[in-house]
Design an enzyme around this catalytic site. Structure first.
Site, mmCIF file in Angstrom:
data_model
loop_
_atom_site.group_PDB
_atom_site.id
_atom_site.type_symbol
_atom_site.label_atom_id
_atom_site.label_comp_id
_atom_site.label_asym_id
_atom_site.label_seq_id
_atom_site.Cartn_x
_atom_site.Cartn_y
_atom_site.Cartn_z
ATOM 1 N N HIS A 82 46.979 36.387 43.783
ATOM 2 C CA HIS A 82 47.084 35.479 42.489
ATOM 3 C C HIS A 82 47.950 34.218 42.554
ATOM 4 C CE1 HIS A 82 44.608 38.510 39.860
ATOM 5 N NE2 HIS A 82 45.505 39.207 40.713
ATOM 6 N N ASN A 155 41.702 40.857 34.920
ATOM 7 C CA ASN A 155 40.902 40.170 35.588
ATOM 8 C C ASN A 155 39.542 39.884 34.909
ATOM 9 O OD1 ASN A 155 42.453 40.135 38.019
ATOM 10 N ND2 ASN A 155 41.398 42.036 38.668
#
Length: 711
Positions: A82, A155
């Site tokens: 990320h 997510n």
């Protein structure tokens, strides 16, 4: 007007976090002179002190040393995953309380407006990678509640690759670039990734999601979010209820097509973060509904899967999603580093009335996220402005790198003689759900964790035909980037467990592969909620879309101005594209400003495009431009809505897209053919605009045949 009012309201309501961060924000302008770290004004920051104007630079120039030394230490470790992200601030407003299920005020008090923050990200790539790669997307939400920070670190897909945090290390090592050459960046299309995924059966369900269009979202604004894990709500008697969290965008859940994503990687690697930033600046605030799936504690075991297994979802057909509140993003960061790069999410951040479940992946994340933040930002990262709660907070933790609060309490322990930092009443504090624990220590999971393919097949069966075609192309692309035949074979063996026909089709481009007989028959079950094309509760709207209006000097001003006004009234961002930027004169001498030109944009930057006609034959001659022809073909190939007015109709039918339309399109009124809205007569006004807005709302013209189009 409504957007302006909303912007003013959002600036004044629920902005406790905004006010807090203002106190940490420095204004730098003509009235704030440049100084050293320690406040001394300086008159020259261009030259170091030297012994003579051509002599050696001397060491006692403290400003030179200070400036270079800080630069040498500007970078902090990027996130292991990320790393590439974008963030924005906003607010959450509860409209349907979960009364009786939890004591958390953020989920029970509809009178409060809670400051919020969201960071979106890709998973596998570095900070310098592109936005539109095939990858899951992080969707991390923070609520700055009156009871502390609540982080839902999820997510854009409701399931994950692995069931256990102990396997997360292997997953990341596999999907990161190959260690011998650091290739490829931000992609799973390589041997190590598919070697791991094809051999590790827990990844089977997630493979279907990453091969689907969910892995290439149109924008962050048109992307679902999921908490992934099953969490617990606790009532005042400490009775627990299981809950899963869903974020559903008001603009619907929509994706790019693969060719579009590939081109945007080069044309604008910042496409998603730019889209989010521009939308908020324009007052087109992205919004999501927070939905919950509620499972009673006594119903935990009634499913044929384990609700603590993060590689499984709970189909909405079995447990409906109840929307309970609205998240709105209405403020961009002031400083990217301090407000996006330094934000530190932790799955362990919950508030009273909530608890974690026994999901083994969640247990590992609760440890790993805090550990990672300490590694990146230091043990006092919670004092950074973007990470501070808006409610009062105090701990007995002391010292460490980056500590900057002076404390009058000399007793950093409990209990103490001053009764400093006393304990709170249990009913207003964090509580852990008390549950009976049985069994022996073991490295096994529950028996329902051992089934890996049923939901993968369910997802595949639930896709529309265009989506299945995209999954097929994606699998063939991914495996074609792998060089080792045993990886191809193992991957297709895994697909064969999902659906035999799918495996056979993938293998058509790999003649060295043998597709084994079907290992298990396709069970035939579907969910009505998973498809982005035909799924229930999917939203199709033109609001928030970006339309490019292509025109040249001499265009019919009245027609274009009317279309642009109608699009904007529908919440569409209507952008003028021409040969150059700036004022472009129409046939009546009036001008519209072109924000884009043929060199700094392509049709991929827009959800739909319109070609505006001109006043005479000279205008028609100017249409024979390669960039315009390419824009028409490319948008047509990407199955986008296209509009053409006046003499662009003949150009579109004869030059840009010859043979695509019937003979009658060049004359008469408005007609729609193959998703192309054609109006040979300019000045068609409201009827054209309404029909075009309806076409834009559909996202794509899925029935359009485009295999013969090259663009």
């Amino acid at each position: 007007m409504a957007q302006i009012v909303e912007k003013v309201v959002n600036a004044t309501v629920g902005d406790a976090k905004t006010r807090q961060m203002e106190s940490f924000t420095l204004d730098e302008n003509s009235k704030t002179p440049l100084t050293t770290y320690f406040g001394a004004k300086i008159s020259d920051t261009d030259h170091a002190i030297k012994a003579g104007n051509r002599g050696p630079t001397i060491l006692n120039d403290h400003h030179n040393r200070e400036k270079i030394s800080h630069f040498d230490h500007e970078r902090i470790p990027e996130r292991a995953v990320h790393a590439r992200g974008a963030g924005a601030f906003g607010e959450f407003k509860l409209h349907t309380p979960l009364t009786g299920l939890t004591t958390a005020k953020v989920l029970t008090d509809t009178s409060k407006t809670t400051p919020a923050y969201v960071r979106f990200s890709t998973v596998g790539g570095s900070r310098g990678s592109a936005d539109t790669v095939r990858d899951p997307r992080g969707f991390a939400v923070r609520m700055y509640t009156d009871e502390g920070n609540w982080d839902i670190v999820g997510n854009n897909m409701p399931v994950f690759f692995v069931q256990e945090a102990i396997k997360f290390v292997d997953l990341v090592h596999a999907v990161k670039p190959e260690p011998h050459n650091e290739i490829p960046q931000a992609q799973t299309a390589h041997d190590n990734a598919w070697d791991f995924m094809s051999l590790h059966e827990q990844t089977t369900h997630m493979q279907t999601w990453i091969l689907s269009d969910r892995a290439i979202p149109r924008s962050f604004r048109m992307m679902q979010g999921f908490g992934v894990h099953t969490f617990k709500l606790l009532d005042e008697n400490n009775k627990s209820t299981f809950v899963k969290y869903h974020w559903t965008p008001h603009l619907g859940t929509h994706s790019l097509v693969w060719d579009e994503a590939l081109k945007l990687n080069g044309q604008d690697p910042d496409f998603h973060r730019r889209d989010l930033y521009d939308a908020i600046e324009a007052g087109a605030y992205p919004k999501w509904e927070l939905g919950v799936q509620i499972i009673k504690e006594e119903d935990e075991h009634k499913f044929d899967f384990d609700i603590l297994d993060s590689t499984k979802l709970i189909p909405e057909d079995l447990v409906p999603v109840q929307n309970i509140g609205t998240l709105t993003l209405n403020r961009n960061p002031t400083d990217y580093f301090t407000e996006v790069e330094q934000v530190a999410f932790c799955t362990s951040h919950i508030v009273p009335g909530q608890d974690h479940s026994n999901d083994p992946l969640l247990a590992g994340r609760n440890f790993s996220y805090l550990d990672t933040q300490i590694s990146r930002l230091g043990v006092n990262h919670n004092f950074l402005p973007v990470n501070r709660p808006v409610c009062p907070f105090a701990t007995n933790q002391r010292d460490g790198k980056g500590a900057f609060n002076s404390r009058r309490n000399r007793t950093a322990y409990h209990p103490n003689r001053h009764d400093a930092l006393p304990m709170s009443a249990p009913e207003e504090s964090l509580r852990h759900h008390e549950e009976k624990v049985e069994g022996i220590q073991t490295r096994l999971n529950g028996p329902k964790f051992q089934e890996y393919t049923d939901q993968a097949t369910l997802f595949y069966n639930s896709m529309s035909e265009p989506e299945k075609e995209h999954m097929l192309s994606a699998a063939q692309f991914e495996l074609s980037k792998c060089s080792e035949h045993e990886v191809h074979q193992a991957a297709i063996d895994r697909y064969n467990l999902i659906d035999h026909d799918f495996a056979v089709k993938v293998a058509e481009v790999f003649p060295h592969i043998t597709v084994k007989p079907a290992v298990k028959p396709n069970h035939g079950r579907k969910s009505a909620f998973l498809s982005q094309v035909t799924g229930k509760n999917q939203t199709f709207t033109a609001e928030g879309r970006k339309v490019g209006i292509y025109l040249l000097p001499g265009y019919e001003f009245a027609s274009v101005a009317a279309i642009q006004k109608a699009l904007q009234a529908a919440g569409v961002m209507a952008k003028i594209v021409s040969a150059q930027t700036g004022a472009i004169k129409g046939s009546n001498g009036q001008s519209l400003d072109a924000e884009f030109n043929f060199e700094n944009s392509r049709s991929t930057h827009f959800d739909a495009i319109i070609f505006a006609g001109g006043a005479d034959a000279s205008y028609a001659k100017k249409l024979k431009t390669g960039r315009l022809i390419h824009a028409a073909r490319e948008a047509f190939m990407h199955k986008k809505a296209i509009g053409a007015t006046g003499n662009t109709v003949e150009w579109l039918a004869d030059i840009a897209l010859p043979g695509e339309f019937s003979a009658g399109v060049k004359t008469g009124g408005i007609s729609l053919e193959k998703g192309v809205l054609i109006a040979p007569e300019v000045g068609t006004g409201a009827e054209f605009s309404k029909s075009f807005i309806d076409a834009v709302a559909k996202h794509r013209v899925w029935e359009r045949e485009v295999d013969h189009i090259a663009a």
